[in-house]
Design an enzyme around this catalytic site. Structure first.
Site, PDB file in Angstrom:
ATOM      1  N   ASP A 191       0.949  -1.175  -0.143  1.00 20.59           N
ATOM      2  CA  ASP A 191       0.117   0.017   0.167  1.00 20.59           C
ATOM      3  C   ASP A 191       0.669   1.202  -0.050  1.00 20.59           C
ATOM      4  O   ASP A 191       1.665   1.346   0.913  1.00 20.59           O
ATOM      5  CB  ASP A 191      -0.789   0.051   1.317  1.00 20.59           C
ATOM      6  CG  ASP A 191      -1.760   1.128   1.428  1.00 20.59           C
ATOM      7  OD1 ASP A 191      -2.577   1.305   0.389  1.00 20.59           O
ATOM      8  OD2 ASP A 191      -1.727   2.280   1.937  1.00 20.59           O
ATOM      9  N   GLU A 275      -1.679  -1.559  -5.914  1.00 23.79           N
ATOM     10  CA  GLU A 275      -3.029  -1.189  -6.240  1.00 23.79           C
ATOM     11  C   GLU A 275      -2.823   0.250  -7.395  1.00 23.79           C
ATOM     12  O   GLU A 275      -1.795   0.815  -7.534  1.00 23.79           O
ATOM     13  CB  GLU A 275      -3.566   0.113  -5.206  1.00 23.79           C
ATOM     14  CG  GLU A 275      -4.949   0.027  -5.246  1.00 23.79           C
ATOM     15  CD  GLU A 275      -5.615   0.647  -4.008  1.00 23.79           C
ATOM     16  OE1 GLU A 275      -7.008   0.923  -3.933  1.00 23.79           O
ATOM     17  OE2 GLU A 275      -4.948   1.004  -3.157  1.00 23.79           O
ATOM     18  N   CYS A 327     -12.483  -5.095   6.077  1.00 16.67           N
ATOM     19  CA  CYS A 327     -11.624  -5.731   7.340  1.00 16.67           C
ATOM     20  C   CYS A 327     -11.065  -6.917   6.745  1.00 16.67           C
ATOM     21  O   CYS A 327     -11.422  -7.753   6.013  1.00 16.67           O
ATOM     22  CB  CYS A 327     -12.655  -5.890   8.504  1.00 16.67           C
ATOM     23  SG  CYS A 327     -12.087  -7.045   9.834  1.00 16.67           S
ATOM     24  N   CYS A 330     -12.343 -10.330   8.690  1.00 18.56           N
ATOM     25  CA  CYS A 330     -13.806 -11.000   8.753  1.00 18.56           C
ATOM     26  C   CYS A 330     -14.276 -10.655   7.259  1.00 18.56           C
ATOM     27  O   CYS A 330     -15.512 -11.165   6.792  1.00 18.56           O
ATOM     28  CB  CYS A 330     -14.813 -10.344   9.654  1.00 18.56           C
ATOM     29  SG  CYS A 330     -15.274  -8.703   9.507  1.00 18.56           S
ATOM     30  N   CYS A 346     -13.246  -2.856  13.388  1.00 17.18           N
ATOM     31  CA  CYS A 346     -14.377  -3.106  12.703  1.00 17.18           C
ATOM     32  C   CYS A 346     -15.623  -3.284  13.463  1.00 17.18           C
ATOM     33  O   CYS A 346     -15.538  -3.768  14.392  1.00 17.18           O
ATOM     34  CB  CYS A 346     -13.724  -4.551  12.059  1.00 17.18           C
ATOM     35  SG  CYS A 346     -15.058  -5.370  11.060  1.00 17.18           S
ATOM     36  N   CYS A 349     -16.237  -7.405  13.689  1.00 17.76           N
ATOM     37  CA  CYS A 349     -15.497  -8.300  14.488  1.00 17.76           C
ATOM     38  C   CYS A 349     -14.892  -7.793  15.654  1.00 17.76           C
ATOM     39  O   CYS A 349     -14.287  -8.306  16.804  1.00 17.76           O
ATOM     40  CB  CYS A 349     -14.537  -9.368  13.702  1.00 17.76           C
ATOM     41  SG  CYS A 349     -13.270  -8.247  12.749  1.00 17.76           S
ATOM     42  N   ASP A 356      -3.165   1.589   6.881  1.00 18.33           N
ATOM     43  CA  ASP A 356      -2.163   1.164   5.589  1.00 18.33           C
ATOM     44  C   ASP A 356      -1.878  -0.364   5.648  1.00 18.33           C
ATOM     45  O   ASP A 356      -1.960  -1.016   4.656  1.00 18.33           O
ATOM     46  CB  ASP A 356      -0.959   1.869   5.774  1.00 18.33           C
ATOM     47  CG  ASP A 356      -1.206   3.402   5.858  1.00 18.33           C
ATOM     48  OD1 ASP A 356      -2.226   3.965   5.173  1.00 18.33           O
ATOM     49  OD2 ASP A 356      -0.263   4.143   6.142  1.00 18.33           O
TER      50      ASP A 356
END
Length: 443
Positions: A191, A275, A327, A330, A346, A349, A356
């Site tokens: 990232d 990305e 997340c 999960c 999250c 969860c 990052d």
């Protein structure tokens, strides 16, 4: 594959004059050929052939009083200048027709003697490397070269480049074989950012060096000195060269750092996933200077080039993938968040994520899903893709299930199957995650 090896060259005063004449002749030939083709297009005539253009702007032009000085330089750089024009037209037509991908390419433009960068290309007939290490160029002479490393093979061409800072370089094109490195099991997602340059999915963090920001004080001083010089004076030319040297130092430092980081990543991992950032759009906003200073596009290009050379894999995740919203534990999509939020919990969860690091892990999962599922079919969520069983996996082929029905989970070491499909596979992506909560497509 073709590689470039660049070296500093130190021509003498007489050789610099000869190079300046050759730069000018190559520029005039290029502009004459471009004008000839523009006139043909304006008159509705067919596109002139390359041989006809060469005969008119080089061979016939040498016999005229206006262009007689073309005979004082080597013919090889003049011919290569026409080849560059042909390439420019070919790129334009391919871009218009859609054959060339990426940013649109415009029509060739006339060259100016005030361009900050000048270059000449010599083929095998126009140069040779002497036994004493000097580079012999046609009608220029033996030029001293600082060989920082040995060439891996015999070069096919050399390009002499004059930068705005006054430095001369010789760039050799060499044909080499790929160097396949031993296979590794490590794969990482990366990232990219501005606060920290890169965060890897394994927890490693690469700090942002900010080369331009650190050199701003010196750059402001030399640019202020340049603004005080009279236009057209020799002192202004000296000050302009000083500014160019300061910028060249920043660019060289950044490129050296990028080469070291990308080489380290490629050597230590088998696959790298990034990305697809909209760098062009980000460079138009208020963070434009920081985005340009980061050099994300160069970082990605170097990774792809070195991966092709050393037998590694670089995967690009679509920019629409919500890496910062999912997340990584999960798979719950928690919605967009402003950049000021660097940590979040999250709501499904309760796991607390570093923004990052969580994005890097999601990029890794999405890149692996795309790469591993691509040979078996589409990667679109919701499309069922049967798992391709290996020959040594007994009980997982359709032929092994004829008349026996699905196996129960764990029977004979085989997974639970229904209709020849592993029920433990993740329904959205049918990837190797086995239906775990780390699937990037699961919500």
């Amino acid at each position: 594959m073709h590689l470039r090896y660049s070296y500093r060259v130190y021509p003498t005063v007489g050789q610099r004059s000869a190079l300046a004449r050759t730069f000018g002749c190559a520029r005039v030939v290029y502009n004459d050929a471009l004008a000839m083709r523009k006139e043909a297009r304006k008159g509705g005539l067919p596109h002139p052939r390359a041989t006809d253009v060469q005969k008119q702007v080089i061979t016939a032009a040498k016999k005229t009083a206006e262009r007689a000085w073309l005979a004082s330089v080597g013919v090889d750089p003049l011919i290569q200048s026409l080849r560059d024009l042909d390439t420019a037209y070919r790129n334009f037509f391919d871009s218009v027709s859609g054959k060339r991908q990426g940013r649109k390419v415009g029509l060739p433009r006339f060259k100016s003697k005030r361009d900050t960068r000048q270059s000449l290309r010599f083929t095998r007939n126009g140069f040779r490397i002497r036994g004493n290490g000097k580079l012999n160029l046609a009608k220029i002479g033996d030029v001293r070269v600082k060989w920082s490393r040995a060439l891996p093979a015999e070069p096919t061409s050399v390009t002499v480049v004059l930068e705005s800072s006054g430095r001369y370089y010789a760039s050799f094109v060499v044909d080499v074989e790929p160097e396949i490195l031993p296979r590794l099991d490590a794969e990482v997602g990366i990232d990219l950012g501005l606060t920290t340059y890169a965060v890897l999915s394994d927890g490693s963090v690469i700090d942002n060096p900010r080369f331009l920001r650190k050199a701003e004080k010196k750059l402001k001083a030399v640019q202020r000195e340049l603004s005080r010089k009279a236009k057209g004076s020799k002192n202004r030319a000296k000050a302009s060269r000083k500014v160019a040297k300061a910028h060249a130092k920043v660019a060289d430092t950044r490129m050296d750092w990028l080469h070291k980081k990308t080489t380290s990543i490629i050597r230590e991992t088998q696959a790298v996933y990034l990305e697809d950032l909209n760098v062009r759009g980000l460079s138009r906003g208020r963070l434009a200077k920081s985005v340009h200073d980061a050099g994300w596009s160069t970082f990605r290009r170097l990774l792809e080039e070195k991966a092709a050379r050393y037998g590694r894999t670089v995967g690009i995740v679509n920019r629409a993938f919500p890496s910062s919203q999912l997340c990584s534990e999960c798979g719950h999509r928690d919605g967009p968040k402003p950049l000021a939020i660097r940590e979040w919990a999250c709501t499904a969860c309760g796991v607390v994520h570093d923004r990052d690091l969580n994005a890097a892990r999601n990029i890794l999962a999405a890149g692996q899903a795309d790469r591993l599922n691509a040979p078996g079919g589409p990667v679109r969520p919701g499309v069922a893709i049967p798992l391709q069983a290996q020959p040594d996996e007994r009980g997982t082929r359709l032929s092994d299930l004829t008349g026996t029905g699905g196996r129960t989970a764990g029977a004979g070491g085989a997974p639970a199957l229904q209709g020849g499909v592993d029920v433990n596979l993740c329904p959205p992506c049918h990837g190797p995650c086995g239906g775990s909560r780390r699937c990037p497509w699961r919500r």
